[in-house]
Enzyme design. Structure first.
Site, PDB file in Angstrom:
ATOM      1  N   LYS A 138     -28.521  11.653  10.198  1.00 11.30           N
ATOM      2  CA  LYS A 138     -27.671  11.872   9.026  1.00 11.30           C
ATOM      3  C   LYS A 138     -26.917  13.196   9.155  1.00 11.30           C
ATOM      4  O   LYS A 138     -27.439  14.180   9.692  1.00 11.30           O
ATOM      5  CB  LYS A 138     -28.554  11.875   7.777  1.00 11.30           C
ATOM      6  CG  LYS A 138     -27.802  11.974   6.457  1.00 11.30           C
ATOM      7  CD  LYS A 138     -28.774  11.928   5.298  1.00 11.30           C
ATOM      8  CE  LYS A 138     -28.070  12.079   3.956  1.00 11.30           C
ATOM      9  NZ  LYS A 138     -29.028  12.030   2.831  1.00 11.30           N
ATOM     10  N   LEU A 187     -23.390  15.072  -1.042  1.00 17.66           N
ATOM     11  CA  LEU A 187     -24.646  14.313  -0.960  1.00 17.66           C
ATOM     12  C   LEU A 187     -25.143  13.837  -2.319  1.00 17.66           C
ATOM     13  O   LEU A 187     -26.045  13.002  -2.388  1.00 17.66           O
ATOM     14  CB  LEU A 187     -25.772  15.144  -0.303  1.00 17.66           C
ATOM     15  CG  LEU A 187     -25.502  15.747   1.065  1.00 17.66           C
ATOM     16  CD1 LEU A 187     -26.736  16.544   1.538  1.00 17.66           C
ATOM     17  CD2 LEU A 187     -25.157  14.693   2.093  1.00 17.66           C
ATOM     18  N   SER A 213     -27.573   8.981  -0.439  1.00 16.39           N
ATOM     19  CA  SER A 213     -26.565   9.622   0.383  1.00 16.39           C
ATOM     20  C   SER A 213     -26.710   9.315   1.875  1.00 16.39           C
ATOM     21  O   SER A 213     -25.838   9.682   2.664  1.00 16.39           O
ATOM     22  CB  SER A 213     -26.628  11.141   0.174  1.00 16.39           C
ATOM     23  OG  SER A 213     -27.903  11.660   0.518  1.00 16.39           O
ATOM     24  N   SER A 214     -27.786   8.647   2.275  1.00 13.05           N
ATOM     25  CA  SER A 214     -27.950   8.270   3.693  1.00 13.05           C
ATOM     26  C   SER A 214     -27.272   6.931   3.955  1.00 13.05           C
ATOM     27  O   SER A 214     -27.797   6.081   4.689  1.00 13.05           O
ATOM     28  CB  SER A 214     -29.444   8.196   4.056  1.00 13.05           C
ATOM     29  OG  SER A 214     -30.134   9.355   3.657  1.00 13.05           O
ATOM     30  N   ILE A 234     -33.426  12.890  -2.109  1.00 16.47           N
ATOM     31  CA  ILE A 234     -33.711  13.764  -3.246  1.00 16.47           C
ATOM     32  C   ILE A 234     -33.687  13.000  -4.567  1.00 16.47           C
ATOM     33  O   ILE A 234     -34.115  13.497  -5.591  1.00 16.47           O
ATOM     34  CB  ILE A 234     -32.717  14.949  -3.300  1.00 16.47           C
ATOM     35  CG1 ILE A 234     -33.244  16.064  -4.211  1.00 16.47           C
ATOM     36  CG2 ILE A 234     -31.332  14.495  -3.724  1.00 16.47           C
ATOM     37  CD1 ILE A 234     -32.427  17.332  -4.174  1.00 16.47           C
ATOM     38  N   GLY A 235     -33.206  11.763  -4.528  1.00 19.93           N
ATOM     39  CA  GLY A 235     -33.186  10.955  -5.740  1.00 19.93           C
ATOM     40  C   GLY A 235     -33.163   9.461  -5.433  1.00 19.93           C
ATOM     41  O   GLY A 235     -32.909   8.633  -6.306  1.00 19.93           O
ATOM     42  N   GLY A 236     -33.395   9.154  -4.151  1.00 23.70           N
ATOM     43  CA  GLY A 236     -33.325   7.766  -3.698  1.00 23.70           C
ATOM     44  C   GLY A 236     -32.445   7.618  -2.475  1.00 23.70           C
ATOM     45  O   GLY A 236     -32.106   6.512  -2.071  1.00 23.70           O
ATOM     46  N   SER A 237     -32.074   8.747  -1.858  1.00 21.17           N
ATOM     47  CA  SER A 237     -31.042   8.738  -0.820  1.00 21.17           C
ATOM     48  C   SER A 237     -31.436   8.065   0.479  1.00 21.17           C
ATOM     49  O   SER A 237     -30.584   7.782   1.313  1.00 21.17           O
ATOM     50  CB  SER A 237     -30.586  10.169  -0.530  1.00 21.17           C
ATOM     51  OG  SER A 237     -29.896  10.698  -1.631  1.00 21.17           O
TER      52      SER A 237
END
Length: 517
Positions: A138, A187, A213-214, A234-237
């Site tokens: 990433k 991100l 974000s990934s 960090i939140g589901g990325s």
């Protein structure tokens, strides 16, 4: 002669406006120049890679491309160590696929050309658990000599001076990092678009986002251009792109894997921290990657990481599990397809002899509104931290663990956000992230496994969807996920902190039952 104050004021205001417009124009021109240079550099890089790959493929017509792409990471490494395959053939095979996938999906930012030379001199890494495995990285994961832009113009032309710890350990274990992948601007989105490299699209349907974000990682792996990738969450990325694209991924406990050398766009945000984790086509490849990374080498390079090696015995256990279960967290109602996925997996697991226990997430509105969203979107969390001084978050985590223990759970099965959204809805629906954000707040390891596809019946039920609150966001959610027939359906598997091996064992159980079903 007296001055005409009206004219003075008007002239002053106009002058100020003109100066402001001129400054904006200068910034715009500079930004356009930076973007053009970055895009030209990427185009040159990709053309160079295509030429090298074409020459290699022309001179190596029997390089076993189909066989290579059918193998898991573990199978591939075994074949390489036995000598039935060579690292160079494997790397060029995946690089060929990555370049093809990028043309369709816009998932790559740069091919790491030195990986071609690295693949020729791999003998000293033959004992590594990931010997000869090409790995995609990433954008924000540091690789020496390459930018970690986080999708931001201000981060261009600032190549990393050294590898991140994760990349250094991957190399020590014989892996070959070979491509960096696209991300959303800053991100902080589960779309995958930025002004530098443009929009990445879903490998199943270009009208859909691959998530973020990934997102570049998820799209590239599902598109066949990578076997194994490294993302951040960090939140589901990690989990959202896996759900949207239909691959497997694991968000470990925060700091189970080193974050040294990982870039972030919001450094002041400390109440919910980033986790680094693997993404792959199958669960066993995730487990192999975790086993390789949880090595003495990582613990030496980053002494802040607890020296807890991978527990193979837990991962390979066949003991029946006591599984917590919920269909609706009370904040964001899952879509019909994702709800069906959870119910079908539950039925398979029950038939296999596992026990289920009802579990309800605690105080979801409080957790989302006060502990998560304010932390993410305030002034670097400083106001929130002054108010709470971190104890409500810790108290919430303890309450959840107490409830988990009261129910005597091993693991938890629950929905994950999906199916893949139509473009441009992510920014409108932060509330829809509750299924993933909760486990970032708790720092519980959580993984995603694809289990099904959206059916015509799911789409009919979606037309009747009301949600938990029947508000604007529930209506927007319907618009975001509609048109999803054929897209992947996934479930989320969760364990207590530091129990990644148990989480992966549960994920493997789900994957195996679905394969046999």
């Amino acid at each position: 002669m007296k001055p005409n104050w009206t004219r003075v004021v008007i002239s002053t205001l106009c002058g100020t406006c003109l100066i402001g417009l001129l400054v904006k124009w200068i910034h715009r021109v500079r930004a356009d120049s930076l973007i053009l240079k970055a895009r030209n550099r990427r185009e040159t890089n990709l053309l160079q890679a295509e030429e090298v790959v074409r020459d290699y493929n022309d001179s190596h017509p029997g390089a076993y491309g189909c066989l290579i792409h059918s193998l898991s990471a573990r199978q591939l490494t075994l074949s390489l160590k036995e000598g039935s395959l060579v690292p160079e053939d494997v790397l060029f095979s995946y690089m060929t696929k990555a370049l093809e996938a990028n043309k369709r999906l816009n998932c790559c930012t740069e091919i790491m050309m030195e990986s071609l030379n690295h693949s020729k001199s791999m003998d000293s890494y033959k004992d590594g658990l990931l010997y000869g495995v090409p790995v995609s990285i990433k954008d924000n994961v540091g690789c020496k000599g390459y930018d970690s832009t986080c999708g931001l113009l201000c981060r261009l032309n600032q190549p990393a001076l050294e590898d991140s710890v994760i990349v250094e350990v991957l190399r020590r274990q014989g892996a070959i990092p070979f491509v960096k992948t696209n991300v959303p601007q800053s991100l902080m989105s589960y779309e995958c678009s930025n002004p530098i490299y443009g929009t990445c699209v879903n490998p199943h349907n270009p009208k859909k986002t691959p998530g973020g974000s990934s997102g570049g990682e998820g799209a590239l792996i599902k598109g066949g251009g990578s076997l194994l990738g490294i993302g951040t969450d960090i939140g589901g990325s990690i989990r959202i792109p896996c759900s949207f694209s239909g691959i497997c991924g694991l968000k470990p406990t925060c700091n189970r894997l080193s974050t040294k050398g990982i870039s972030s766009s919001v450094k002041g945000q400390t109440s919910v921290k980033t986790s680094v984790g693997p993404m792959a086509r199958d669960v066993d490849s995730l487990a192999l990657c975790m086993q390789a990374l949880l090595s003495d080498h990582m613990f030496t390079l980053d002494p802040t990481v607890p020296p807890i090696p991978f527990n193979t015995e837990v991962y390979q256990s066949s003991k029946p599990l006591r599984i917590g279960y919920y269909e609706n967290d009370g904040y964001q109602h899952p879509s019909p397809s994702m709800l069906r996925g959870v119910r079908e997996v539950k039925a398979l697991l029950e038939r296999a002899g596992h026990t289920f226990v009802a579990f309800k997430p605690l105080k979801m509105e409080y957790a989302m509104n006060d502990l998560i969203i304010k932390a993410f979107f305030s002034d670097g969390s400083s106001t929130l931290l002054k108010l709470v001084q971190n104890w409500p978050i810790i108290e919430y985590i303890r309450e959840t663990i107490d409830e988990w223990k009261r129910c005597d759970l091993d693991v938890l099965l629950c929905p994950v956000i999906g199916p893949a959204f139509n473009h441009n809805y992510s920014a409108k629906l932060v509330c829809a992230l509750s299924s993933t954000l909760l486990f970032n707040l708790l720092s519980f390891p959580a993984g995603v496994v694809p289990v099904s596809s959206v059916t015509p019946a799911d789409e009919i039920l979606l037309k009747q969807f009301k949600g938990n609150f029947q508000d604007l966001w529930d209506r927007e959610f319907v618009q975001a996920v509609k048109g999803g027939e054929g897209l992947p359906v996934a479930v989320q598997c969760v364990a207590l902190p530091w129990q990644e091996e148990l989480c992966l064992r549960f994920m493997k159980e789900v994957e195996t039952l679905l394969t046999c079903h």
